[in-house]
Design a protein around this motif. Structure first.
Motif, mmCIF file in Angstrom:
data_model
loop_
_atom_site.group_PDB
_atom_site.id
_atom_site.type_symbol
_atom_site.label_atom_id
_atom_site.label_comp_id
_atom_site.label_asym_id
_atom_site.label_seq_id
_atom_site.Cartn_x
_atom_site.Cartn_y
_atom_site.Cartn_z
ATOM 1 N N HIS A 185 0.817 -1.212 0.000
ATOM 2 C CA HIS A 185 0.000 0.000 0.000
ATOM 3 C C HIS A 185 0.850 1.262 0.000
ATOM 4 O O HIS A 185 0.419 2.298 -0.532
ATOM 5 N N THR A 186 2.039 1.192 0.550
ATOM 6 C CA THR A 186 2.946 2.333 0.419
ATOM 7 C C THR A 186 3.228 2.593 -1.061
ATOM 8 O O THR A 186 3.192 3.737 -1.527
ATOM 9 N N VAL A 187 3.476 1.532 -1.813
ATOM 10 C CA VAL A 187 3.718 1.669 -3.255
ATOM 11 C C VAL A 187 2.470 2.190 -3.960
ATOM 12 O O VAL A 187 2.548 3.088 -4.815
ATOM 13 N N PHE A 188 1.307 1.655 -3.613
ATOM 14 C CA PHE A 188 0.071 2.107 -4.265
ATOM 15 C C PHE A 188 -0.135 3.609 -4.058
ATOM 16 O O PHE A 188 -0.493 4.335 -4.993
ATOM 17 N N HIS A 189 0.075 4.069 -2.825
ATOM 18 C CA HIS A 189 -0.163 5.485 -2.535
ATOM 19 C C HIS A 189 0.871 6.380 -3.213
ATOM 20 O O HIS A 189 0.538 7.455 -3.727
ATOM 21 N N LEU A 190 2.128 5.962 -3.207
ATOM 22 C CA LEU A 190 3.181 6.781 -3.816
ATOM 23 C C LEU A 190 3.014 6.892 -5.327
ATOM 24 O O LEU A 190 3.410 7.896 -5.933
ATOM 25 N N THR A 191 2.436 5.869 -5.941
ATOM 26 C CA THR A 191 2.282 5.869 -7.404
ATOM 27 C C THR A 191 0.858 6.160 -7.855
ATOM 28 O O THR A 191 0.555 6.037 -9.044
ATOM 29 N N ASP A 192 -0.021 6.554 -6.921
ATOM 30 C CA ASP A 192 -1.440 6.757 -7.243
ATOM 31 C C ASP A 192 -2.015 5.511 -7.907
ATOM 32 O O ASP A 192 -2.582 5.551 -8.989
ATOM 33 N N TRP A 193 -1.825 4.384 -7.229
ATOM 34 C CA TRP A 193 -2.364 3.102 -7.687
ATOM 35 C C TRP A 193 -1.873 2.765 -9.091
ATOM 36 O O TRP A 193 -2.624 2.335 -9.959
ATOM 37 N N GLY A 194 -0.566 2.982 -9.290
ATOM 38 C CA GLY A 194 0.091 2.593 -10.526
ATOM 39 C C GLY A 194 0.050 3.620 -11.625
ATOM 40 O O GLY A 194 0.661 3.421 -12.681
ATOM 41 N N GLU A 195 -0.623 4.744 -11.418
ATOM 42 C CA GLU A 195 -0.734 5.759 -12.471
ATOM 43 C C GLU A 195 0.577 6.509 -12.668
ATOM 44 O O GLU A 195 0.904 6.918 -13.780
ATOM 45 N N ARG A 196 1.343 6.701 -11.586
ATOM 46 C CA ARG A 196 2.571 7.484 -11.657
ATOM 47 C C ARG A 196 3.747 6.668 -11.109
ATOM 48 O O ARG A 196 4.179 6.883 -9.981
ATOM 49 N N PRO A 197 4.268 5.721 -11.871
ATOM 50 C CA PRO A 197 5.413 4.945 -11.369
ATOM 51 C C PRO A 197 6.578 5.830 -10.936
ATOM 52 O O PRO A 197 7.354 5.452 -10.055
ATOM 53 N N GLU A 198 6.674 7.028 -11.538
ATOM 54 C CA GLU A 198 7.765 7.937 -11.180
ATOM 55 C C GLU A 198 7.621 8.479 -9.761
ATOM 56 O O GLU A 198 8.562 9.083 -9.217
ATOM 57 N N GLY A 199 6.469 8.281 -9.137
ATOM 58 C CA GLY A 199 6.281 8.713 -7.749
ATOM 59 C C GLY A 199 7.022 7.862 -6.740
ATOM 60 O O GLY A 199 7.102 8.219 -5.557
#
Length: 306
Positions: A185-199
């Protein structure tokens, strides 16, 4: 590389099952608020998030996209009563973030309710809302949702990520089930659920690139399909996804003929409502993982620009 047909078929089956069991996304309006009126909102919010990913990535077939749209429309109009049940939930627990977290993906899909909007903006100004105690990964998620809504995140996400388990990149062998869910979920939130892998900050991305294959092997061997599915989503959020063939073949083989995905080992017996409550999440995760992996696989196969 993992077969794109195998990956795609997982989402096809999962969405068919979710649509066939759409009445399982239910509320319990008569439950005593003290025992958790808001508890049954979580599956509905998760459904909205996954449908948003499916529409965003654009790799589902026309039937799957149609079923997903009917699913989300059913959830909004019938289960949430056009958002009125979110208002009731907010009145029941005024500073709970749950109604806001459930509402946001519906809002992003074109649904709206003025009173929920007003409550979100009012709560954002309350000290009690900012002081509401939660784990670092949950706080990170709420800050991300505030940003997506158009509010100033309190606190900013950059301040929160270092408090999470993954943000500290600890010894990888200390991971267990609850920690692994926090990682995903840390990954999901940082990437907006995969929309921004650069996050995903580069040190975290490098850490995951090294250790995620080990964790995939571990939870595949344990046949923990729900967690394995979430880790497969994490893989799809990395700069260079592996689309791990062994993990995907094991995951796909665990899916039932009707599209349901067991959470652990095999399907549980019991009352249909109780079975739904155990199985809906891994089945949603199966659709999420499949859509994300399919999108990344097709991007990899696309010809390079001239």
């Amino acid at each position: 590389m993992t077969s794109t047909r195998l990956i795609h078929n997982v989402s096809v089956g999962a969405i068919e099952w979710l649509y066939a069991h759409r009445d399982g996304f239910r509320l319990e309006p008569d439950v005593d608020p003290e025992v958790g009126f808001l508890e049954r909102f979580k599956p509905i919010g998760e459904l909205a998030l996954i449908c948003k990913v499916l529409f965003r990535e654009g790799v589902a077939g026309s039937r799957q996209a149609q079923l997903a749209r009917q699913l989300i429309d059913h959830a909004w109009r019938h289960t949430l009563e056009n958002g009125d049940m979110l208002v009731r939930g907010q009145r029941t627990e005024p500073i709970s973030p749950i109604p806001f977290e459930v509402y946001l993906p519906f809002r992003e899909l074109g649904y709206s309710h003025p009173e929920v909007e007003r409550a979100a903006r009012l709560n954002h100004r309350l000290l009690g809302y900012a002081a509401f105690e939660m784990t670092p990964v949950r706080r990170l998620g709420l800050s991300a949702f505030q940003r997506r809504f158009g509010l100033a995140p309190q606190p900013p996400e950059a301040e929160v990520v270092g408090r999470t388990w993954l943000g500290r990149t600890p010894e990888p062998w200390t991971v267990e089930g609850h920690i692994a869910y926090d990682i995903t979920h840390t990954v999901f939130h940082l990437t907006d659920w995969g929309e921004r892998p650069e996050g995903l900050p580069p040190p975290i991305a490098d850490y995951l690139a090294t250790w995620l294959p080990v964790w995939l092997d571990d939870w595949l061997d344990l046949r923990r399909w729900d967690l394995l599915g979430e880790l497969l989503v994490v893989d799809a959020c990395l700069p260079r996804p592996t689309l791990d063939e062994r993990a995907w073949e094991g995951f796909a083989a665990a899916q039932q003929p009707d599209g349901a995905m067991p959470a652990l080992r095999t399907m549980p017996p019991g009352d249909p409502e109780e079975v739904f409550d155990v199985v809906y999440h891994p089945t949603l995760v199966a659709a999420f993982a499949s859509v994300m992996a399919m999108s990344r696989a097709l991007a990899r196969l696309a010809p390079a620009p001239a």
